[in-house]
Design a protein around this motif. Structure first.
Motif, PDB file in Angstrom:
ATOM      1  N   GLU A  97       6.016  11.861  44.058  1.00 60.33           N
ATOM      2  CA  GLU A  97       4.639  11.643  43.611  1.00 60.33           C
ATOM      3  C   GLU A  97       4.381  10.149  43.428  1.00 60.33           C
ATOM      4  N   VAL A  98       3.105   9.820  43.179  1.00 61.67           N
ATOM      5  CA  VAL A  98       2.703   8.432  42.949  1.00 61.67           C
ATOM      6  C   VAL A  98       3.409   7.918  41.685  1.00 61.67           C
TER       7      VAL A  98
ATOM      8  N   LEU B  60       8.453  15.761  41.839  1.00 61.05           N
ATOM      9  CA  LEU B  60       8.000  14.582  41.089  1.00 61.05           C
ATOM     10  C   LEU B  60       8.501  13.278  41.702  1.00 61.05           C
TER      11      LEU B  60
ATOM     12  N   VAL C  40       2.488   6.161  39.168  1.00 57.17           N
ATOM     13  CA  VAL C  40       1.781   6.337  37.894  1.00 57.17           C
ATOM     14  C   VAL C  40       2.064   7.721  37.309  1.00 57.17           C
ATOM     15  N   LEU C  41       2.008   8.729  38.164  1.00 56.74           N
ATOM     16  CA  LEU C  41       2.265  10.098  37.711  1.00 56.74           C
ATOM     17  C   LEU C  41       3.713  10.235  37.263  1.00 56.74           C
TER      18      LEU C  41
ATOM     19  N   PRO D 130       6.851   9.665  28.159  1.00 52.51           N
ATOM     20  CA  PRO D 130       6.728  10.419  26.896  1.00 52.51           C
ATOM     21  C   PRO D 130       8.013  11.139  26.473  1.00 52.51           C
ATOM     22  N   LEU D 131       8.938  11.345  27.420  1.00 51.70           N
ATOM     23  CA  LEU D 131      10.193  12.020  27.077  1.00 51.70           C
ATOM     24  C   LEU D 131      11.027  11.215  26.082  1.00 51.70           C
TER      25      LEU D 131
ATOM     26  N   GLU E 126      13.207  17.325  42.854  1.00 51.88           N
ATOM     27  CA  GLU E 126      13.109  17.959  44.173  1.00 51.88           C
ATOM     28  C   GLU E 126      12.199  19.186  44.152  1.00 51.88           C
ATOM     29  N   PHE E 127      12.503  20.153  43.268  1.00 50.33           N
ATOM     30  CA  PHE E 127      11.712  21.384  43.262  1.00 50.33           C
ATOM     31  C   PHE E 127      10.279  21.126  42.806  1.00 50.33           C
ATOM     32  N   MET E 128      10.122  20.325  41.755  1.00 49.63           N
ATOM     33  CA  MET E 128       8.773  20.062  41.253  1.00 49.63           C
ATOM     34  C   MET E 128       8.151  18.859  41.979  1.00 49.63           C
TER      35      MET E 128
ATOM     36  N   SER F 278       4.134   8.520  33.928  1.00 48.58           N
ATOM     37  CA  SER F 278       3.399   9.123  32.806  1.00 48.58           C
ATOM     38  C   SER F 278       4.025  10.459  32.385  1.00 48.58           C
ATOM     39  N   ILE F 279       4.884  11.017  33.243  1.00 45.46           N
ATOM     40  CA  ILE F 279       5.629  12.204  32.828  1.00 45.46           C
ATOM     41  C   ILE F 279       6.931  11.782  32.147  1.00 45.46           C
TER      42      ILE F 279
ATOM     43  N   VAL G  73       9.993  27.531  45.680  1.00 48.73           N
ATOM     44  CA  VAL G  73       9.741  26.280  46.397  1.00 48.73           C
ATOM     45  C   VAL G  73       9.611  26.554  47.900  1.00 48.73           C
TER      46      VAL G  73
ATOM     47  N   PHE H 279      10.038  10.229  23.321  1.00 43.82           N
ATOM     48  CA  PHE H 279       9.798  10.827  22.009  1.00 43.82           C
ATOM     49  C   PHE H 279      10.772  11.969  21.743  1.00 43.82           C
TER      50      PHE H 279
ATOM     51  N   MET I 145      -3.784   9.245  40.759  1.00 42.39           N
ATOM     52  CA  MET I 145      -2.420   9.747  40.653  1.00 42.39           C
ATOM     53  C   MET I 145      -2.012  10.538  41.892  1.00 42.39           C
TER      54      MET I 145
ATOM     55  N   LEU J 214       4.938  24.903  39.908  1.00 41.33           N
ATOM     56  CA  LEU J 214       5.327  23.905  38.906  1.00 41.33           C
ATOM     57  C   LEU J 214       5.691  24.598  37.605  1.00 41.33           C
TER      58      LEU J 214
ATOM     59  N   ILE K 227      15.916  19.559  39.502  1.00 44.32           N
ATOM     60  CA  ILE K 227      14.813  20.532  39.437  1.00 44.32           C
ATOM     61  C   ILE K 227      13.472  19.808  39.408  1.00 44.32           C
ATOM     62  N   VAL K 228      13.360  18.803  38.519  1.00 42.25           N
ATOM     63  CA  VAL K 228      12.074  18.108  38.387  1.00 42.25           C
ATOM     64  C   VAL K 228      11.805  17.237  39.617  1.00 42.25           C
TER      65      VAL K 228
END
Lengths: 108, 247
Positions: free
Chosen positions: A75-76, A72, A78-79, A86-87, A68-70, A82-83, B110, A89, B21, B228, A65-66
């Motif tokens: 994406e670059v 991610l 760095v992005l 933090p997970l 393919e659909f989102m 940075s997502i 999507v 935690f 980014m 999103l 989901i994250v």
């Protein structure tokens, strides 16, 4: 009509068949994993193994989901990190609190 | 100095105007909002894990299970009703249907984003409508499930000498320890409210698409941003489904 006026300077591209096919494949995978989870829910005995299979499959679904659909995954870097970083935690919180819960059940 | 020279030509990263980014401000902020939302949902689900693991688990055979205040109920024995065929034992079938609905609406979302990239207004409208339908269908299912959970179907349990309690509220429930119902209401309620917000946002996007706002703007990035959020709602449901209903 406003629509007719706009049509002159808007170029509508044809559907990206390959991309759409890929999206439906991901949907199929998500559906299959859910179906498989159902199968396991009624065929396996409750225990740590069953729970781990469920958690593993949930993570696979979340990744699809994250990723393919989102989008991610594409994406670059760095992005992406940075997502994801933090997970950690959340994972730590989960481990700490379940550990604590078991300790409470022992002293009750 | 080389860096000053570069800055004079507007090539330094610190001059602004570039997105390190590779995403717009709005999209980036949506990602970080979702991050904070993920922490909130994790707090709820992890607290559920803490309280559940501090209660006794049911040890006997699944077939011999009865509701009791002394141990945490098995979810498949609590959620086993489907509308129109109430009374039949169909464990987790309804929640499976809800999961399927939400996954499908994520796919249509999507596809709307994909259509937006191609500036295909008609296709964005079509897929946004399907997404809206999925969201509304999910909310309707949840309304039914809450009603069923609150009223209870099977024989209630004795709370005080001589009184029987049916269904659930925040203080008592027939299924197990009081915390069980409290977590059901808080977790599925918080998620349901996210779905409701998502449906409102999706409607806004649909409305703006139909009126041609995004076409005039020249891009459909708002579809992506709300997309999103919508996928995140689906993602949370995947976790709720596993930790509340399956495990």
């Amino acid at each position: 009509m406003a629509h007719a006026e706009n049509e002159s300077h808007i170029t509508v591209l044809p559907p990206d068949k390959e991309k759409i096919k890929k999206l439906w494949t991901v949907a199929g995978i998500l559906g299959l994993i859910t179906a498989f989870e159902f199968l396991i829910a009624f065929t396996m005995h409750h225990g740590p193994l069953k729970t781990s299979i469920f958690i593993a499959m949930t993570i696979v679904k979340a990744a699809y989901i994250v990723g393919e659909f989102m989008h991610l995954r594409y994406e670059v870097k760095v992005l992406f990190w940075s997502i994801l970083i933090p997970l950690i935690f959340i994972v730590w919180m989960l481990v700490a609190f379940i550990y604590e819960g078991i300790a409470i059940s022992l002293v009750r | 100095m080389a860096s000053t020279a570069a800055a004079a030509h507007g090539e330094s990263t610190w001059d602004g105007g570039s997105s390190p980014m590779g995403a717009s401000y709005g999209k980036l902020m949506m990602w970080f909002f979702l991050m904070s939302d993920a922490f909130t949902f994790s707090a709820l689900l992890i607290t559920y894990g803490l309280v559940r693991s501090s209660h006794k688990a049911y040890q006997g055979a699944v077939d011999a299970f009865t509701f009791s205040q002394n141990y945490w109920p098995i979810p498949e024995k609590v959620f086993e009703s489907v509308p129109f065929i109430e009374g039949w034992s169909a464990p987790l079938v309804f929640v499976g249907i809800m999961t399927f609905i939400l996954i499908m609406s994520s796919v249509t979302m999507v596809l709307a984003v994909e259509a937006g990239h191609r500036m295909d207004r008609k296709a964005v409208e079509k897929w946004m409508l399907w997404t809206l339908l999925g969201g509304i269908a999910f909310l309707s299912c949840q309304a039914w499930e809450w009603t069923h959970f609150i009223h209870g179907a099977h024989a209630g349990k004795a709370v005080v000498e001589g009184t029987t309690f049916f269904g659930a509220n925040l203080a008592h429930n027939q299924y197990g320890p009081p915390d069980f119902a409290a977590f059901f209401f808080f977790i599925t309620g918080f998620h349901g409210f996210h779905v409701f917000s998502g449906v409102c946002l999706n409607f806004l996007i649909y409305f703006n698409t139909v009126t041609g706002l995004y076409e005039r703007r020249g891009h459909y990035e708002m579809v992506e941003k709300v997309g999103l959020y919508w996928h995140f709602v689906d993602l949370v449901w995947v976790f709720v489904f596993t930790f509340f209903y399956l495990v």
